[in-house]
Write an enzyme that holds these catalytic residues in place. Structure first.
Site, PDB file in Angstrom:
ATOM      1  N   ALA A  55      10.380  -0.316   5.352  1.00  0.00           N
ATOM      2  CA  ALA A  55      11.512  -0.490   4.454  1.00  0.00           C
ATOM      3  C   ALA A  55      11.841  -1.981   4.448  1.00  0.00           C
ATOM      4  CB  ALA A  55      12.690   0.325   4.950  1.00  0.00           C
ATOM      5  N   GLY A  59       8.992   2.625   7.279  1.00  0.00           N
ATOM      6  CA  GLY A  59       9.099   3.435   6.066  1.00  0.00           C
ATOM      7  C   GLY A  59       7.767   3.558   5.341  1.00  0.00           C
ATOM      8  N   GLU A 114       6.099   6.314   6.990  1.00  0.00           N
ATOM      9  CA  GLU A 114       6.758   7.589   6.646  1.00  0.00           C
ATOM     10  C   GLU A 114       6.389   8.051   5.234  1.00  0.00           C
ATOM     11  OE1 GLU A 114      10.663   6.178   7.974  1.00  0.00           O
ATOM     12  OE2 GLU A 114      10.728   7.969   9.234  1.00  0.00           O
ATOM     13  N   GLU A 126      10.618   1.065  14.387  1.00  0.00           N
ATOM     14  CA  GLU A 126      12.059   1.026  14.066  1.00  0.00           C
ATOM     15  C   GLU A 126      12.954   0.725  15.260  1.00  0.00           C
ATOM     16  OE1 GLU A 126       9.945   3.010  12.571  1.00  0.00           O
ATOM     17  OE2 GLU A 126      10.596   3.513  10.535  1.00  0.00           O
TER      18      GLU A 126
HETATM   19  N1  COA Z   1      10.865  -6.049   5.039  1.00  0.00           N
HETATM   20  C1  COA Z   1      11.094  -7.175   4.368  1.00  0.00           C
HETATM   21  N2  COA Z   1      10.197  -8.164   4.299  1.00  0.00           N
HETATM   22  C2  COA Z   1       9.022  -7.986   4.914  1.00  0.00           C
HETATM   23  C3  COA Z   1       8.713  -6.831   5.626  1.00  0.00           C
HETATM   24  C4  COA Z   1       9.695  -5.813   5.668  1.00  0.00           C
HETATM   25  N3  COA Z   1       9.512  -4.653   6.304  1.00  0.00           N
HETATM   26  N4  COA Z   1       7.476  -6.948   6.139  1.00  0.00           N
HETATM   27  C5  COA Z   1       7.016  -8.145   5.742  1.00  0.00           C
HETATM   28  N5  COA Z   1       7.954  -8.787   5.008  1.00  0.00           N
HETATM   29  C6  COA Z   1       7.867 -10.095   4.383  1.00  0.00           C
HETATM   30  C7  COA Z   1       8.034 -11.232   5.389  1.00  0.00           C
HETATM   31  O1  COA Z   1       9.384 -11.486   5.649  1.00  0.00           O
HETATM   32  C8  COA Z   1       7.352 -12.363   4.654  1.00  0.00           C
HETATM   33  O2  COA Z   1       8.224 -12.826   3.679  1.00  0.00           O
HETATM   34  P1  COA Z   1       8.362 -14.421   3.406  1.00  0.00           P
HETATM   35  O3  COA Z   1       6.982 -14.871   3.052  1.00  0.00           O
HETATM   36  O4  COA Z   1       9.342 -14.507   2.273  1.00  0.00           O
HETATM   37  O5  COA Z   1       8.845 -15.005   4.689  1.00  0.00           O
HETATM   38  C9  COA Z   1       6.220 -11.668   3.932  1.00  0.00           C
HETATM   39  O6  COA Z   1       6.569 -10.283   3.847  1.00  0.00           O
HETATM   40  C10 COA Z   1       4.902 -11.733   4.661  1.00  0.00           C
HETATM   41  O7  COA Z   1       5.114 -11.288   5.972  1.00  0.00           O
HETATM   42  P2  COA Z   1       4.593 -12.091   7.264  1.00  0.00           P
HETATM   43  O8  COA Z   1       5.372 -11.608   8.433  1.00  0.00           O
HETATM   44  O9  COA Z   1       4.589 -13.542   6.998  1.00  0.00           O
HETATM   45  O10 COA Z   1       3.068 -11.573   7.294  1.00  0.00           O
HETATM   46  P3  COA Z   1       2.128 -11.354   8.538  1.00  0.00           P
HETATM   47  O11 COA Z   1       0.810 -10.968   7.961  1.00  0.00           O
HETATM   48  O12 COA Z   1       2.196 -12.512   9.466  1.00  0.00           O
HETATM   49  O13 COA Z   1       2.765 -10.109   9.335  1.00  0.00           O
HETATM   50  C11 COA Z   1       3.694  -7.912   9.569  1.00  0.00           C
HETATM   51  C12 COA Z   1       2.808  -8.850   8.746  1.00  0.00           C
HETATM   52  C13 COA Z   1       3.715  -6.578   8.841  1.00  0.00           C
HETATM   53  C14 COA Z   1       3.140  -7.742  10.994  1.00  0.00           C
HETATM   54  C15 COA Z   1       5.117  -8.505   9.670  1.00  0.00           C
HETATM   55  O14 COA Z   1       5.539  -8.911   8.393  1.00  0.00           O
HETATM   56  C16 COA Z   1       6.125  -7.524  10.196  1.00  0.00           C
HETATM   57  O15 COA Z   1       6.209  -7.326  11.395  1.00  0.00           O
HETATM   58  N6  COA Z   1       6.899  -6.873   9.303  1.00  0.00           N
HETATM   59  C17 COA Z   1       7.927  -5.935   9.669  1.00  0.00           C
HETATM   60  C18 COA Z   1       7.339  -4.635  10.135  1.00  0.00           C
HETATM   61  C19 COA Z   1       8.417  -3.641  10.521  1.00  0.00           C
HETATM   62  O16 COA Z   1       9.111  -3.792  11.509  1.00  0.00           O
HETATM   63  N7  COA Z   1       8.561  -2.600   9.707  1.00  0.00           N
HETATM   64  C20 COA Z   1       9.494  -1.562   9.958  1.00  0.00           C
HETATM   65  C21 COA Z   1      10.673  -1.716   9.075  1.00  0.00           C
HETATM   66  S1  COA Z   1      11.709  -0.279   9.244  1.00  0.00           S
END
Ligand code: COA
Length: 250
Positions: free
Chosen positions: A65, A108, A111, A131
């Protein structure tokens, strides 16, 4: 099939509808616009049932999400079940839902994948529910669908200890039923499954999906009630007659 708004691209592919989560710059994080678009798509597929294939653009399914929106949500938003209701609507679509999973399918995003009937993946898949690391729980299906899909022991490790499965681990757990080398190949495989579904009787497929989703206490009564309807269908007569006549000609 009208294209749903925002970051969900919707295409009519003949045998099925293809929905692409298309916010690659945010790893397809699921925001309110995407949820609204999913509802719009579900409304169409409830009106005119079709098999749905869902995947993500840019090498990820969905990294969760949208955390920027989640941070602002309060108790009333949690109770409203914004993602929960959308994913349940996806799960309850009349025809099969097939997810092609590549890269991140987290929170999400995972999910939404659990709400599909059939999942295929790639070795690059990373699927799980981080989460609790963000101070919330996975309330949009993981606590019940994931347990059913992989069993309580592995679901508990994913939910309570933040374990993220690789594609190979997801295959071993039965969470995906096939692995394909690339995202394009996983999508092609998902679309091939949809094409196979299209050869089957849609009414029988829909009945099977309803019966499959029924709670244990509903069996076998629901199986027999649904079969009673199918036994009277012209399509059953046509398909069985065609089979028997084909055999008789040999
Ligand atoms: N919500 C909002 N933005 C998200 C996101 C999320 N769940 N997941 C990734 N993004 C955004 C990042 O903030 C970044 O935005 P920016 O370029 O404006 O800063 C962009 O997507 C790219 O993400 P980045 O973290 O730079 O890529 P990465 O390849 O290094 O890492 C992940 C990818 C998925 C490991 C990392 O983005 C992450 O941990 N995301 C959250 C995962 C999470 O906790 N999800 C559960 C949510 S309930």
């Amino acid at each position: 099939m009208s294209a749903a708004a925002g970051a969900l691209r919707v295409e009519d592919r003949g045998t099925h509808v293809l929905a692409t989560l298309d916010r690659p710059e945010k790893r397809n994080a699921i925001d309110q616009d995407l949820i609204d678009a999913l509802h719009e798509l579900c409304a169409e597929l409830e009106r005119a049932p079709r098999t749905l294939v869902v995947h993500g653009a840019g090498g990820s399914f969905a990294a969760g999400a949208d955390i920027a929106q989640l941070r602002e949500r309060r108790a009333a938003d949690a109770r409203a079940g914004i993602n929960t209701h959308a994913f349940t609507r996806v799960a309850e679509l009349p025809m099969p839902v097939i997810a092609a999973l590549d890269g991140y399918a987290l929170g999400g995003g995972a999910e939404l994948a659990y709400a599909a009937d059939i999942r295929v993946g790639t070795p690059a898949l990373r699927i799980g529910n981080p989460e609790t690391g963000l101070g919330i729980l996975a309330a949009a299906g993981a606590s019940w669908r994931l347990r059913e899909l992989v069993g309580a022991p592995l679901a508990a490790e994913i939910l309570l200890a933040g374990r993220v499965l690789t594609g190979a681990e997801a295959l071993a757990a039965g969470l995906v039923t096939h692995l394909h080398d690339t995202g394009d190949e996983a999508l092609a495989a998902a679309e091939a499954i949809a094409a196979r579904v299209a050869k089957l009787d849609p009414e029988a497929t829909r009945a099977t999906k309803r019966v499959f989703a029924a709670p244990p206490s509903a069996h076998p009564a629901i199986d027999l009630a649904e079969q009673a309807i199918l036994f009277e269908s012209p399509e059953k007569m046509r398909r069985m007659t065609e089979f028997l006549e084909r055999k008789a000609q040999r």
